[in-house]
Design a protein around this motif. Structure first.
Motif, PDB file in Angstrom:
ATOM      1  N   PHE A  94       0.217 118.142   8.209  1.00 14.02           N
ATOM      2  CA  PHE A  94       0.729 117.698   6.921  1.00 14.02           C
ATOM      3  C   PHE A  94       2.110 117.071   7.045  1.00 14.02           C
ATOM      4  O   PHE A  94       2.953 117.531   7.811  1.00 14.02           O
ATOM      5  CB  PHE A  94       0.856 118.878   5.948  1.00 14.02           C
ATOM      6  CG  PHE A  94      -0.432 119.580   5.662  1.00 14.02           C
ATOM      7  CD1 PHE A  94      -1.336 119.071   4.746  1.00 14.02           C
ATOM      8  CD2 PHE A  94      -0.747 120.758   6.333  1.00 14.02           C
ATOM      9  CE1 PHE A  94      -2.535 119.720   4.485  1.00 14.02           C
ATOM     10  CE2 PHE A  94      -1.941 121.421   6.079  1.00 14.02           C
ATOM     11  CZ  PHE A  94      -2.839 120.903   5.156  1.00 14.02           C
ATOM     12  N   ARG A  95       2.338 116.034   6.243  1.00 11.36           N
ATOM     13  CA  ARG A  95       3.686 115.641   5.857  1.00 11.36           C
ATOM     14  C   ARG A  95       3.972 116.476   4.616  1.00 11.36           C
ATOM     15  O   ARG A  95       3.195 116.470   3.661  1.00 11.36           O
ATOM     16  CB  ARG A  95       3.749 114.144   5.567  1.00 11.36           C
ATOM     17  CG  ARG A  95       5.121 113.663   5.065  1.00 11.36           C
ATOM     18  CD  ARG A  95       5.177 113.679   3.557  1.00 11.36           C
ATOM     19  NE  ARG A  95       6.419 113.081   3.040  1.00 11.36           N
ATOM     20  CZ  ARG A  95       6.727 113.034   1.758  1.00 11.36           C
ATOM     21  NH1 ARG A  95       5.922 113.547   0.845  1.00 11.36           N
ATOM     22  NH2 ARG A  95       7.855 112.484   1.372  1.00 11.36           N
ATOM     23  N   ILE A  96       5.072 117.220   4.618  1.00  7.23           N
ATOM     24  CA  ILE A  96       5.311 118.208   3.572  1.00  7.23           C
ATOM     25  C   ILE A  96       6.428 117.705   2.655  1.00  7.23           C
ATOM     26  O   ILE A  96       7.588 117.593   3.049  1.00  7.23           O
ATOM     27  CB  ILE A  96       5.652 119.579   4.177  1.00  7.23           C
ATOM     28  CG1 ILE A  96       4.557 119.989   5.187  1.00  7.23           C
ATOM     29  CG2 ILE A  96       5.770 120.622   3.078  1.00  7.23           C
ATOM     30  CD1 ILE A  96       4.827 121.300   5.892  1.00  7.23           C
ATOM     31  N   ALA A 119      -0.446 129.446   7.831  1.00 12.27           N
ATOM     32  CA  ALA A 119      -1.304 128.282   7.613  1.00 12.27           C
ATOM     33  C   ALA A 119      -1.279 127.259   8.736  1.00 12.27           C
ATOM     34  O   ALA A 119      -2.322 126.737   9.125  1.00 12.27           O
ATOM     35  CB  ALA A 119      -0.929 127.603   6.298  1.00 12.27           C
ATOM     36  N   LEU A 120      -0.120 126.951   9.271  1.00 13.43           N
ATOM     37  CA  LEU A 120      -0.024 125.884  10.264  1.00 13.43           C
ATOM     38  C   LEU A 120      -0.391 126.354  11.670  1.00 13.43           C
ATOM     39  O   LEU A 120      -1.232 125.766  12.353  1.00 13.43           O
ATOM     40  CB  LEU A 120       1.393 125.299  10.262  1.00 13.43           C
ATOM     41  CG  LEU A 120       1.829 124.597   8.981  1.00 13.43           C
ATOM     42  CD1 LEU A 120       3.329 124.336   8.995  1.00 13.43           C
ATOM     43  CD2 LEU A 120       1.064 123.298   8.783  1.00 13.43           C
ATOM     44  N   GLY A 146      -3.025 125.069  14.843  1.00 14.94           N
ATOM     45  CA  GLY A 146      -2.317 124.123  15.702  1.00 14.94           C
ATOM     46  C   GLY A 146      -1.940 122.862  14.959  1.00 14.94           C
ATOM     47  O   GLY A 146      -1.910 121.765  15.531  1.00 14.94           O
ATOM     48  N   ALA A 147      -1.632 122.989  13.669  1.00 23.08           N
ATOM     49  CA  ALA A 147      -1.376 121.818  12.825  1.00 23.08           C
ATOM     50  C   ALA A 147       0.051 121.320  12.992  1.00 23.08           C
ATOM     51  O   ALA A 147       0.995 122.108  13.105  1.00 23.08           O
ATOM     52  CB  ALA A 147      -1.631 122.172  11.360  1.00 23.08           C
ATOM     53  N   GLU A 193       9.493 126.986  12.571  1.00 24.17           N
ATOM     54  CA  GLU A 193       9.359 126.528  11.188  1.00 24.17           C
ATOM     55  C   GLU A 193       8.611 125.198  11.165  1.00 24.17           C
ATOM     56  O   GLU A 193       7.389 125.183  11.147  1.00 24.17           O
ATOM     57  CB  GLU A 193      10.730 126.447  10.522  1.00 24.17           C
ATOM     58  CG  GLU A 193      11.385 127.820  10.347  1.00 24.17           C
ATOM     59  CD  GLU A 193      12.670 127.782   9.550  1.00 24.17           C
ATOM     60  OE1 GLU A 193      12.908 126.785   8.832  1.00 24.17           O
ATOM     61  OE2 GLU A 193      13.453 128.753   9.638  1.00 24.17           O
ATOM     62  N   LEU A 194       9.319 124.079  11.193  1.00 23.85           N
ATOM     63  CA  LEU A 194       8.704 122.765  11.151  1.00 23.85           C
ATOM     64  C   LEU A 194       8.803 122.091  12.505  1.00 23.85           C
ATOM     65  O   LEU A 194       9.754 122.323  13.264  1.00 23.85           O
ATOM     66  CB  LEU A 194       9.389 121.896  10.099  1.00 23.85           C
ATOM     67  CG  LEU A 194       9.339 122.430   8.664  1.00 23.85           C
ATOM     68  CD1 LEU A 194      10.310 121.651   7.784  1.00 23.85           C
ATOM     69  CD2 LEU A 194       7.927 122.350   8.109  1.00 23.85           C
TER      70      LEU A 194
END
Length: 620
Positions: free
Chosen positions: A213-215, A263-264, A268-269, A294-295
């Motif tokens: 995702f781009r969040i 979730a991520l 492996g997102a 985190e990101l």
């Protein structure tokens, strides 16, 4: 490691997304497949080979979820449905498959700071003060001023002008919305709300094969919960800018760490967050430190905000800037990860800004437009970090013509700022705002993609009324004629994206050192391979650069950001060449037939830079 890492030769194992090229698709404007004048997912699927041939690794699809479209899909009413004009959930499945078959990936735009007022969660929340979902949004009672008049809970100004609070007559309270009143903010303090976000908006799509995702607005989930007034910085307005009240709040890192874990990480997102109002590296690094979990990366907006008058009242009052200002910002964000376990991104266009070639290049003549668009491409492709392109950037799409009036603008933000200027009654403010919108408005990036010179630029069939007007210049600027043109911007992008991969140690992972910081026309810098990469390529001599220890490969990037001819740097000196060494021109934005220009031996000087010419030299 479930495909999370790939061998990068001399660099060892790195996450796959670091040297990937991402490409943002704004679906309403990319390709209409069914004649309704609105782009759609089947239209995107029909152009996947175009993106693959360009060199795209990851498609980022801007919001396509069910939405009333108050803010072009950034107001989601159902995360598990697709807005019908875009297609169906099954169309997304087909898009995932189309990407994966070609070795590409797909990420979706995740909008979970807020929903639409039409979302079932909000409908329940506003149904009564005792509803179990009441605390999934942020509700506050009214205040009263000294005269007994009802006023909002705080004096905060929203991003789209006006207050951040809207009164709900049914439950007799205000709800918070940082953007439009149709976009109420979710309350991340509610654990039940967070769990629903992870399960209903993220895992649902990751289970279907989406790669990440781009969040959106990722650092606004944690607000300061005391809900106090912001300092008065504009005494002429009842609403005051207050980003310090909702950006980088007290629990933000806890929330994002939890999002990753729940979730991520299990899928492996990949994640890239929109990180606004965070201008200091010390603030950004905690979000992207690998150890913090985190990101993976974020968009920091200091460079792309150049020219704006701030994020609130004067945003669209254009403020000219100099090349040294731009260079300083680029250098700051190129170097902030050095010596850390963080990562960065490279971009100069997206759906929220004017076109790069119109803002940072030169569109005064067709020749300068072409030259400056290629120089901007070379600039982006040689910077450290993960590269993000925006649709149409690769063909040099420009801002809307300045002859178009306000009636051609569709974006809620731009129209609200223009209405605010009109309400001021000050003619200069109105004119200045319109001038700024002509450079900076979000609408510029949203006009239909220019595929060819047929009516409607090949975006939609002839005779179809498109949701936004097609650019007047589509016959001259389009993908079809640039595919055929050897010297085109599109073919230059294809070439430089291949070179970026081939020389990833320099361009993706290399360190950055700015040269001639105060030069008003030349943007030059050294890219040097990371430590430990010496002797990986026997064809290079591994010379040091300006005394740096150890054998490292290096390149000098020299860009002329002006319409005048400029002297080139002493690239041999910068590269540390000795008498036997040759400085080779790796790439130039101008075609050259003179072979003497390609290799610089002892006592040779590089020729002057043509207007808006860019070059990269390496030592051999």
């Amino acid at each position: 490691m479930n495909g999370l890492y790939r061998e990068n030769g001399w660099l060892g194992k790195e996450p796959w997304w670091k040297d990937a090229t991402f490409y943002q698709v704004y679906p309403a404007s990319f390709k209409d497949s069914n004649g309704d004048g609105w782009g759609d997912i089947p239209g995107l699927i029909s152009k996947i080979d175009y993106l693959h041939q360009l060199g795209v690794d990851v498609v980022w699809l801007s919001p396509v979820f069910e939405s009333p479209q108050a803010d072009m899909g950034y107001d989601v009413s159902d995360y598990q449905k697709i807005y019908a004009p875009y297609g169906t959930v099954e169309d997304v499945d087909t898009l995932v498959e189309a990407c994966h078959i070609r070795g590409m990936k797909l990420i979706l735009d995740l909008v979970v700071n807020h929903t639409s007022i039409e979302h079932e969660w909000f409908k329940e929340s506003r149904s009564s003060k005792t509803n179990p979902k009441r605390d999934w949004y942020i509700w506050k009672p009214a205040r009263y001023d000294a005269e007994g008049q009802q006023i909002p809970p705080t004096n905060w100004r929203g991003y789209f002008a006006g207050p951040t609070w809207t009164w709900d007559e049914h439950t007799q309270e205000y709800y918070l919305h940082l953007y439009a009143s149709e976009q109420p903010d979710l309350n991340w303090e509610s654990e039940a709300c967070r769990e629903a976000i992870y399960e209903n908006t993220m895992c649902f799509w990751l289970e279907r094969g989406v790669d990440g995702f781009r969040i959106d607005t990722v650092n606004k989930y944690s607000k300061r919960t005391e809900y106090v007034d912001a300092p008065i910085t504009n005494p002429n307005s009842p609403c005051q800018p207050a980003p310090e009240m909702w950006c980088n709040g007290p629990r933000i890192h806890e929330f994002i760490h939890e999002m990753r874990a729940k979730a991520l990480e299990p899928y492996g997102a990949v994640s890239v967050g929109e990180l606004s109002n965070t201008p200091h590296p010390s603030q950004v690094l905690p979000y992207v430190s690998a150890a913090a979990q985190e990101l993976d990366m974020v968009f920091e907006f200091s460079m792309i905000r150049l020219g704006t008058g701030g994020m609130f009242g004067p945003k669209y009052i254009y403020v000219p800037f100099s090349l040294p200002q731009m260079k300083a910002i680029v250098a700051k964000w190129q170097t902030f990860i050095e010596g850390t376990d963080g990562w960065t991104t490279v971009f100069c266009e997206n759906h929220d800004n004017g076109r790069a070639v119109s803002r940072f290049g030169d569109c005064s003549t067709p020749e300068l437009w072409r030259a400056s668009a290629k120089t901007l491409a070379l600039w982006q492709a040689t910077l450290t970090g993960t590269l993000f392109l925006y649709q149409g950037q690769e063909i040099g799409m420009t801002n809307m013509p300045d002859t178009w009036g306000i009636d051609e603008y569709k974006d809620v933000e731009g129209l609200n700022f223009y209405a605010e200027a009109q309400a001021s009654g000050d003619q200069k403010t109105i004119e200045d705002t319109m001038h700024g919108l002509g450079i900076l408005a979000r609408d510029h990036s949203r006009i239909p993609f220019q595929w060819d010179d047929s009516p409607n630029a090949g975006f939609a069939d002839e005779g179809v009324k498109t949701w936004m007007r097609v650019h007047d210049e589509y016959r001259n600027i389009n993908a079809a004629n640039q595919t055929a043109g050897q010297d085109s911007i599109l073919n230059f992008y294809k070439r430089i994206l291949r070179l970026r991969k081939k020389y990833k140690d320099l361009f993706v992972f290399g360190t950055f050192r700015l040269l001639q910081a105060e030069h008003k026309a030349i943007f030059a810098y050294v890219k040097e391979s990371p430590s430990g990469t010496s002797n990986a390529h026997p064809q290079t001599n591994g010379h040091t650069v300006n005394g740096h220890g150890g054998k490292k490969r290096a390149a000098v990037v020299v860009l002329n950001f002006s319409k005048e001819t400029q002297d080139c740097l002493d690239v041999r000196g910068v590269l540390g060449c000795d008498d036997e060494d040759v400085a080779r021109l790796l790439v130039s934005t101008w075609h050259r037939e003179d072979a003497k220009r390609l290799m610089l031996g002892k006592n040779a000087s590089p020729p002057a830079l043509k207007p808006w010419e860019g070059r990269v030299y390496v030592s051999f």
